[in-house]
Structures are given as structure tokens and as C-alpha cells.
Design an enzyme around this catalytic site. Sequence first.
Site, PDB file in Angstrom:
ATOM      1  N   HIS A  83       9.518  -3.334   3.110  1.00  9.84           N
ATOM      2  CA  HIS A  83       9.021  -3.826   1.345  1.00  9.84           C
ATOM      3  C   HIS A  83      10.196  -4.149   0.684  1.00  9.84           C
ATOM      4  O   HIS A  83       9.929  -4.957  -0.269  1.00  9.84           O
ATOM      5  CB  HIS A  83       8.310  -2.541   0.988  1.00  9.84           C
ATOM      6  CG  HIS A  83       7.169  -2.265   1.781  1.00  9.84           C
ATOM      7  ND1 HIS A  83       6.824  -0.999   2.519  1.00  9.84           N
ATOM      8  CD2 HIS A  83       5.896  -2.997   1.841  1.00  9.84           C
ATOM      9  CE1 HIS A  83       5.786  -1.106   3.110  1.00  9.84           C
ATOM     10  NE2 HIS A  83       5.370  -2.169   2.578  1.00  9.84           N
ATOM     11  N   MET A 119       0.624  -1.012  -0.118  1.00  8.46           N
ATOM     12  CA  MET A 119      -0.093  -0.091  -0.060  1.00  8.46           C
ATOM     13  C   MET A 119       0.843   1.429   0.098  1.00  8.46           C
ATOM     14  O   MET A 119       0.336   2.156   0.296  1.00  8.46           O
ATOM     15  CB  MET A 119      -1.025  -0.030   1.340  1.00  8.46           C
ATOM     16  CG  MET A 119      -1.728  -1.301   1.144  1.00  8.46           C
ATOM     17  SD  MET A 119      -3.375  -0.968   2.036  1.00  8.46           S
ATOM     18  CE  MET A 119      -3.063  -0.899   3.589  1.00  8.46           C
ATOM     19  N   GLY A 120       2.091   1.143  -0.564  1.00  8.06           N
ATOM     20  CA  GLY A 120       2.861   2.326  -0.536  1.00  8.06           C
ATOM     21  C   GLY A 120       3.851   2.929   0.885  1.00  8.06           C
ATOM     22  O   GLY A 120       3.728   1.884   1.769  1.00  8.06           O
TER      23      GLY A 120
HETATM   24  O1  PAF Z   1      -0.073  -5.753   3.736  1.00  8.80           O
HETATM   25  C1  PAF Z   1      -0.824  -4.701   2.820  1.00  8.80           C
HETATM   26  O2  PAF Z   1       0.105  -3.789   2.665  1.00  8.80           O
HETATM   27  C2  PAF Z   1      -1.854  -4.764   2.241  1.00  8.80           C
HETATM   28  O3  PAF Z   1      -2.846  -5.423   3.400  1.00  8.80           O
HETATM   29  C3  PAF Z   1      -2.031  -5.486   1.063  1.00  8.80           C
HETATM   30  C4  PAF Z   1      -1.748  -6.907   0.989  1.00  8.80           C
HETATM   31  C5  PAF Z   1      -1.138  -4.802  -0.105  1.00  8.80           C
HETATM   32  C6  PAF Z   1      -3.386  -5.657   0.356  1.00  8.80           C
HETATM   33  O4  PAF Z   1      -3.732  -4.418   0.354  1.00  8.80           O
END
Ligand code: PAF
Length: 282
Positions: free
Chosen positions: A37, A30-31
Site C-alpha cells: 500500500h 481496506m486498511g
Molecule cells: O483492494 C482493496 O483493498 C479493495 O478491494 C478496494 C479496492 C479498496 C475496494 O474496497
Amino acid sequence: MFIFTKKSDLTAHLKQICTPKTKIGFVPTMGALHQGHLSLMKESLKNNSYTVVSIFVNPTQFNNAEDLEKYPRTLERDVEKITELSKDILVFAPSVEDMYEGNTKSIPFNYDGLEFQMEGAHRPGHFDGVGTIVKKLFEIVQPTNAYFGEKDFQQLQIVKKMVEKHKLPVSVHGCPIHRETNGLAMSSRNERLSEEARNEAALIYKTLKAAKSKFTKHSAKEVIAFVEDTFKKRPNFQLEYFEIADEATLLPCKRKSKTKKYRGFIAVFINNVRLIDNISLN
Ligand code: PAF
């Protein structure tokens, strides 16, 4: 670096570059990207021919309008971070309209009860929203491998269950939690913390580590009481839950079994920001 904002453009591109043998790695986000990440992306780059990263703040998984509104949106910075890591990553940053086509609703999922515990109990509808968007994204990207952080351990188990139940042709991989030097689990929500709150939030991991050490000699009930008591003494924190659960079923540990793997799960507010974390206990 390719950035796609429309699913039709991404699928057309993937169709062009992929053969049936091409391995696609996928990192849904979700950025507000952080080292956690980036470590998922590194894992994907190592093991696949192409890596797709989605950046989409999914409205249907928020059960609180203010949380959705305040969720950090930092697309430009995110793209810079991805480019620094690799220019070969394909970024998918669609609009809500492109993903939901005028029907911004989640569909109900049955995850065999995993959805009723912890996050599911405190954030009604959250995992329907997660399932809805992850399934849509899997259908668009058609990944061979997908990477999720263990910070959202319940989400990881739920996605694995969804893949199993819907027989989706993707391998789901969980990757270790990345922490700040003070132990705070990296999270996009940390962006909303003041410097002081970030420092104070070190208490969360410190308490989880103490709980792990106590769990060797004490019952789950005693360890839970210890954690609750620790946070009661700190008025800046509001503990939402601390639970000790079986990693596979996520059901609370009533009596310890030598054959089960347990994890401690916590959700706590500091300065109105809700943070979650977890630790393997045995
Ligand atoms: O973990 C996240 O950032 C969100 O829940 C995901 C997996 C991208 C789904 O929107």
C-alpha cells in the site's frame, strides 16, 4: 495530517484546496496497511498535487460473513504508517453508514465477462461490491490518477473496464506486487497467519515461479497439473484454483498464442486464510 470520516467534510476540503488544474492521486484501501500500500502512496505522491488514501472495509464485496468479521481493522496503526510516509496525505476513513446511507447493497456491473473468471467465479457478487464502492469513492474524491496493486490483478482489470464503460475521468495505474523476503505476496490477510503459516506460505510464490519456468516448454494444461499436484502433496494447503489466463480477457489459455500475454493466477487456503497471488508468464 487530515483525517476525514465524512464524505461531506472531504469534498468540502477538496473544493477549498483544488483548482481545475490540481492533480489528485487516490489510493483506495481496506486498511491493515503494508509496504505494498505504501508503495502505491509513494507513486501517487510523486505524480500528483494531493494524495487521498481511503481506509474502508467494504461490506458489500465480502461474500462470506466470517471473512468480513475477521478482516483486520487497524486504523490507528494505519494512520501512523501514513504519517511516517507523509504528513500531506489526506486520509478518508468513513463509516458504513456514511458510505451507504442505510442501503448497504451493491449495484450490478457488467464488465464484459471479466467478472465471471477466477475470483468472480469463486466469490459470487464480489466484483459488484468492488465496483459499487470504487465508483462511489471516485465520485467523492474525483481523482486524476488512481493506484491499485497488481496482486489483485483481476480487480485492476475490472476497475479499468468500469472506468472505460462509465467514461470516468480518471487514469487507473497498476503497481507491482510487493513481497516478503520469502516471496509471500504482501496482503492485509497475512496478518491472520501464524509465523509458521507465513513461512510455509512461501510455497505459493515458489510454485508460481516454477510454473513460469515450465510454461516456456509445456502446455497450460501440463503446468496446471504440475501446480495442482504440488499442492495435493501439502495437506496444510487447500488449492482453490490455479489458472493460466490471457491478461486482457482473463479467459483461460487453451492453446498458447505468441501474440498474447499470459498470467498464472492462484487462490489457496492455508490455516483457513485465503490468499491470492499471480505471476506474469511471458
Ligand atoms: O483492494 C482493496 O483493498 C479493495 O478491494 C478496494 C479496492 C479498496 C475496494 O474496497
